[in-house]
Write a protein that holds these residues in place. Structure first.
Motif, PDB file in Angstrom:
ATOM      1  N   ILE A 415       0.874  -1.180   0.000  1.00 25.78           N
ATOM      2  CA  ILE A 415       0.000   0.000   0.000  1.00 25.78           C
ATOM      3  C   ILE A 415       0.906   1.223   0.000  1.00 25.78           C
ATOM      4  O   ILE A 415       1.531   1.561   1.002  1.00 25.78           O
ATOM      5  N   SER A 416       0.999   1.876  -1.143  1.00 23.65           N
ATOM      6  CA  SER A 416       1.923   2.989  -1.336  1.00 23.65           C
ATOM      7  C   SER A 416       1.147   4.252  -1.682  1.00 23.65           C
ATOM      8  O   SER A 416       0.463   4.300  -2.711  1.00 23.65           O
ATOM      9  N   GLY A 417       1.234   5.236  -0.809  1.00 32.07           N
ATOM     10  CA  GLY A 417       0.508   6.481  -1.043  1.00 32.07           C
ATOM     11  C   GLY A 417      -0.984   6.285  -1.143  1.00 32.07           C
ATOM     12  O   GLY A 417      -1.671   7.042  -1.834  1.00 32.07           O
ATOM     13  N   GLY A 418      -1.493   5.255  -0.459  1.00 37.11           N
ATOM     14  CA  GLY A 418      -2.924   4.972  -0.477  1.00 37.11           C
ATOM     15  C   GLY A 418      -3.365   4.082  -1.613  1.00 37.11           C
ATOM     16  O   GLY A 418      -4.534   3.705  -1.693  1.00 37.11           O
ATOM     17  N   PHE A 419      -2.449   3.706  -2.505  1.00 34.27           N
ATOM     18  CA  PHE A 419      -2.789   2.845  -3.637  1.00 34.27           C
ATOM     19  C   PHE A 419      -2.383   1.400  -3.335  1.00 34.27           C
ATOM     20  O   PHE A 419      -1.302   1.146  -2.784  1.00 34.27           O
ATOM     21  N   ASN A 420      -3.247   0.453  -3.727  1.00 37.19           N
ATOM     22  CA  ASN A 420      -2.931  -0.969  -3.584  1.00 37.19           C
ATOM     23  C   ASN A 420      -2.089  -1.428  -4.771  1.00 37.19           C
ATOM     24  O   ASN A 420      -2.489  -1.245  -5.931  1.00 37.19           O
ATOM     25  N   ILE A 421      -0.942  -2.024  -4.473  1.00 37.15           N
ATOM     26  CA  ILE A 421      -0.053  -2.519  -5.521  1.00 37.15           C
ATOM     27  C   ILE A 421       0.131  -4.014  -5.315  1.00 37.15           C
ATOM     28  O   ILE A 421       0.545  -4.463  -4.238  1.00 37.15           O
ATOM     29  N   TYR A 422      -0.183  -4.801  -6.343  1.00 34.96           N
ATOM     30  CA  TYR A 422      -0.004  -6.240  -6.278  1.00 34.96           C
ATOM     31  C   TYR A 422       1.404  -6.586  -6.757  1.00 34.96           C
ATOM     32  O   TYR A 422       1.742  -6.351  -7.927  1.00 34.96           O
ATOM     33  N   PRO A 423       2.262  -7.137  -5.887  1.00 34.66           N
ATOM     34  CA  PRO A 423       3.616  -7.506  -6.320  1.00 34.66           C
ATOM     35  C   PRO A 423       3.631  -8.404  -7.558  1.00 34.66           C
ATOM     36  O   PRO A 423       4.542  -8.298  -8.384  1.00 34.66           O
ATOM     37  N   SER A 424       2.650  -9.295  -7.692  1.00 35.67           N
ATOM     38  CA  SER A 424       2.649 -10.198  -8.849  1.00 35.67           C
ATOM     39  C   SER A 424       2.552  -9.437 -10.167  1.00 35.67           C
ATOM     40  O   SER A 424       3.110  -9.873 -11.181  1.00 35.67           O
ATOM     41  N   ASP A 425       1.848  -8.289 -10.180  1.00 36.47           N
ATOM     42  CA  ASP A 425       1.774  -7.484 -11.406  1.00 36.47           C
ATOM     43  C   ASP A 425       3.153  -6.955 -11.787  1.00 36.47           C
ATOM     44  O   ASP A 425       3.543  -6.971 -12.960  1.00 36.47           O
ATOM     45  N   LEU A 426       3.886  -6.482 -10.779  1.00 37.44           N
ATOM     46  CA  LEU A 426       5.217  -5.938 -11.029  1.00 37.44           C
ATOM     47  C   LEU A 426       6.194  -7.049 -11.412  1.00 37.44           C
ATOM     48  O   LEU A 426       7.037  -6.872 -12.298  1.00 37.44           O
ATOM     49  N   GLU A 427       6.056  -8.195 -10.768  1.00 39.72           N
ATOM     50  CA  GLU A 427       6.931  -9.326 -11.082  1.00 39.72           C
ATOM     51  C   GLU A 427       6.760  -9.764 -12.531  1.00 39.72           C
ATOM     52  O   GLU A 427       7.733 -10.134 -13.203  1.00 39.72           O
ATOM     53  N   ALA A 428       5.533  -9.726 -13.024  1.00 38.99           N
ATOM     54  CA  ALA A 428       5.273 -10.129 -14.406  1.00 38.99           C
ATOM     55  C   ALA A 428       5.972  -9.198 -15.386  1.00 38.99           C
ATOM     56  O   ALA A 428       6.484  -9.636 -16.427  1.00 38.99           O
ATOM     57  N   VAL A 429       6.020  -7.912 -15.063  1.00 44.39           N
ATOM     58  CA  VAL A 429       6.693  -6.946 -15.934  1.00 44.39           C
ATOM     59  C   VAL A 429       8.199  -7.190 -15.927  1.00 44.39           C
ATOM     60  O   VAL A 429       8.847  -7.280 -16.976  1.00 44.39           O
ATOM     61  N   VAL A 430       8.776  -7.317 -14.730  1.00 44.61           N
ATOM     62  CA  VAL A 430      10.226  -7.535 -14.633  1.00 44.61           C
ATOM     63  C   VAL A 430      10.625  -8.824 -15.342  1.00 44.61           C
ATOM     64  O   VAL A 430      11.624  -8.884 -16.059  1.00 44.61           O
ATOM     65  N   ARG A 431       9.827  -9.874 -15.147  1.00 46.12           N
ATOM     66  CA  ARG A 431      10.152 -11.188 -15.714  1.00 46.12           C
ATOM     67  C   ARG A 431      10.180 -11.171 -17.241  1.00 46.12           C
ATOM     68  O   ARG A 431      10.814 -12.030 -17.865  1.00 46.12           O
ATOM     69  N   ALA A 432       9.513 -10.189 -17.855  1.00 45.20           N
ATOM     70  CA  ALA A 432       9.476 -10.113 -19.315  1.00 45.20           C
ATOM     71  C   ALA A 432      10.791  -9.649 -19.914  1.00 45.20           C
ATOM     72  O   ALA A 432      11.010  -9.799 -21.117  1.00 45.20           O
ATOM     73  N   HIS A 433      11.683  -9.080 -19.099  1.00 50.54           N
ATOM     74  CA  HIS A 433      12.971  -8.615 -19.627  1.00 50.54           C
ATOM     75  C   HIS A 433      13.893  -9.811 -19.869  1.00 50.54           C
ATOM     76  O   HIS A 433      13.976 -10.719 -19.043  1.00 50.54           O
ATOM     77  N   PRO A 434      14.595  -9.840 -20.987  1.00 47.75           N
ATOM     78  CA  PRO A 434      15.432 -11.005 -21.313  1.00 47.75           C
ATOM     79  C   PRO A 434      16.578 -11.249 -20.336  1.00 47.75           C
ATOM     80  O   PRO A 434      17.150 -12.344 -20.321  1.00 47.75           O
ATOM     81  N   ALA A 435      16.911 -10.273 -19.507  1.00 49.48           N
ATOM     82  CA  ALA A 435      17.999 -10.457 -18.541  1.00 49.48           C
ATOM     83  C   ALA A 435      17.568 -11.227 -17.309  1.00 49.48           C
ATOM     84  O   ALA A 435      18.404 -11.640 -16.508  1.00 49.48           O
ATOM     85  N   VAL A 436      16.252 -11.445 -17.143  1.00 54.32           N
ATOM     86  CA  VAL A 436      15.715 -11.918 -15.872  1.00 54.32           C
ATOM     87  C   VAL A 436      15.408 -13.409 -15.904  1.00 54.32           C
ATOM     88  O   VAL A 436      14.687 -13.887 -16.779  1.00 54.32           O
TER      89      VAL A 436
END
Length: 511
Positions: A415-436
């Motif tokens: 919960i950042s600045g009142g917004f709900n952030i799902y770590p799985s959403d961010l993980e999916a973005v990072v995982r798309a990079h070929p270095a990961v």
């Protein structure tokens, strides 16, 4: 004489009785094997009798418990099964737990005997029990062979009841106060009865490389033996060793956690092994990425089935991935007999299409947390009719077809600045990079925002992308409120023995 079909169709039965039936009808069929030991059904049944008789000799019966803390092996499995024949509950304990946690779990389970091996002798030194029995003949306690009643010993018959405790599985034995999840014989019988749906039978060969203290393993271990198949136990997983055993023994069924699938599919030797004998591959316990599921479906013969649920029970979702290739981002639909719903923070059911905490009800529910009624009540939710559900702590959403998409554990929500952030959403973005190769995102304290997300990333072999470059690339793909405050390379994500990322350890690195 009972046929197997007559026995399995009963509203309730004892798994130990099914093994006795197979011993009479197919005595020479292999039941259990590990690297050094093999037992057929006649030998397993006779050993279970000796174990049950030994427990009864020591004064144990219905309502009593033993504990096992050891690597997976044929003797371990036989002790578990023999205890069930005597009506004695089993507390399988994680060898990786601290000695203090193990002592607490032993005390909580009120275990009368502790079965160990050389690999766990030091860690269980604080456990206070009348007798420590070594399954491998090591000198850390009384040897198994010395403890056993003589060949031919038979126990007094026990009429096992559905409500009796089958096992006590501890959910947090690594840190914190352990909670003992009491599962009854009725719950395990329900798991066994669905076995026909997944092709279990006398020709089943199941390879298990996850530990026997985990429900992940037991939901496949018991149906295999109940249907007269063979279980191969691999005490420590390695990709090449697994593939070699699978090909050698013409394995038909397996249970693997997602990180094991990941390591197998990435292994250069994967394509060199004949895996055409596989009929059903199962997975549970941790998030299973859609891209990884698709890779398994493309290159590994046989069906792929993902179970979503809790050790506490309460309901299961099942994704038969090979039948629903467009739903790989989900954990499937509610299993037959499972009632899965979503509730909000106030305990009210959410509107269709909305996010909510997953709760479930079914015949397969824990009795409760052992000797912790308050924790049991915290885990329960009741609908307007008084129907009992178990809370999962996971946040999800049903689509129009009834498939459940999971977002994250409630406790992992940032919960950042009142917004709900799902770590799985961010993980999916990072995982798309070929270095990961792998990634986990956690929330860390922030004076300005309350919490901010931080990523820990495992680099693909041979890659030299700087942290700052990957951080900037990731944040360019994210909304303003989702952006990572930091990104760190890490050699390997900390995981439990069944593949769950230990996010608490990652949070501690940045506090």
């Amino acid at each position: 004489m009972d046929t197997f079909q007559t026995a399995i169709d009963r509203a309730f039965g004892a798994i130990a009785d099914l093994i006795a039936l197979h011993a009479r009808q197919n005595p020479e069929r292999t039941a259990l094997r590990d690297a050094g030991t093999k037992l057929n059904y006649a030998e397993l049944d006779a050993l279970m009798d000796r174990i049950a008789a030994s427990l009864q000799r020591d004064g144990l019966g219905a309502g009593d418990a033993i504990a096992i803390c050891a690597a997976a092996s044929v003797p371990y499995a036989a002790v578990f099964l023999g205890a069930l024949r005597a009506g004695v509950a089993v507390a399988p304990l994680a060898p990786g737990s601290t000695s203090t946690s193990l002592a607490r779990m032993m005390q909580d389970a009120e275990a009368r005997l502790l079965f160990i091996d050389a690999s766990t002798a030091d860690g269980t030194g604080n456990a206070t029990t009348p007798t420590r029995i070594t399954l491998d003949g090591s000198n850390a306690g009384r040897t198994f062979d010395d403890w056993l009643m003589p060949v031919g010993a038979r126990p007094a018959a026990v009429a096992v009841q559905p409500s009796w405790p089958f096992n006590i599985i501890y959910s947090s034995g690594t840190t914190g106060e352990p909670k003992g999840i009491v599962q009854g014989h009725g719950m395990r019988w329900a798991h066994v009865q669905r076995g026909a749906k997944y092709g279990y039978g006398r020709d089943t060969v199941t390879l298990l490389s996850t530990p026997l203290y985990s429900n992940t393993t037991l939901v496949v271990f018991f149906p295999t033996l109940a249907f007269g198949g063979c279980v191969i136990l691999m005490p420590k997983f390695d990709a090449v060793g697994y593939l070699t055993l699978a090909e050698q023994h013409r394995v038909t069924h397996t249970m693997l956690v997602p990180v094991q699938y990941q390591r197998l599919m990435a292994n250069l030797a994967f394509g060199d092994h004949d895996l055409s004998s596989f009929r059903a591959k199962f997975s549970t316990s941790a998030p299973f990425g859609a891209a990884l599921k698709a890779d398994v479906l493309a290159r590994w013969p046989g069906g792929l089935i993902e179970f979503y649920g809790m050790t506490e029970g309460g309901g299961t979702c099942i994704l038969e991935a090979h039948l629903h290739p467009t739903k790989l981002h989900t954990v499937g639909q509610a299993a037959e007999g499972s009632d899965i719903r979503l509730i909000d923070e106030d305990g009210r059911e959410v509107a269709p299409g909305a996010d909510g905490e997953v709760v479930g009800s079914s015949a397969g529910m824990m009795t409760g947390y052992h000797r912790q009624p308050e924790k049991t009540r915290e885990a329960e939710w009741f609908d307007a009719t008084g129907k009992r559900f178990i809370r999962t702590g996971d946040v999800g959403r049903f689509d129009a077809d009834g498939f459940l998409t999971l977002f994250d554990r409630k406790k992992d929500l940032v919960i950042s600045g009142g917004f709900n952030i799902y770590p799985s959403d961010l993980e999916a973005v990072v995982r798309a990079h070929p270095a990961v190769a792998d990634v986990a995102v956690v929330g860390v304290p922030s004076e300005q925002w309350g919490e901010t997300p931080v990523a820990f990333v495992v680099r693909r072999a041979g890659d030299d992308t700087p942290e700052d470059t990957l951080l900037q690339w990731t944040n360019a793909q994210l909304g303003k409120t989702q952006r990572l405050s930091a990104l760190h390379w890490i050699d390997e994500l900390p995981r439990s023995a069944i593949g769950k990322v230990l996010k608490r350890e990652l949070r501690e690195r940045v506090r």
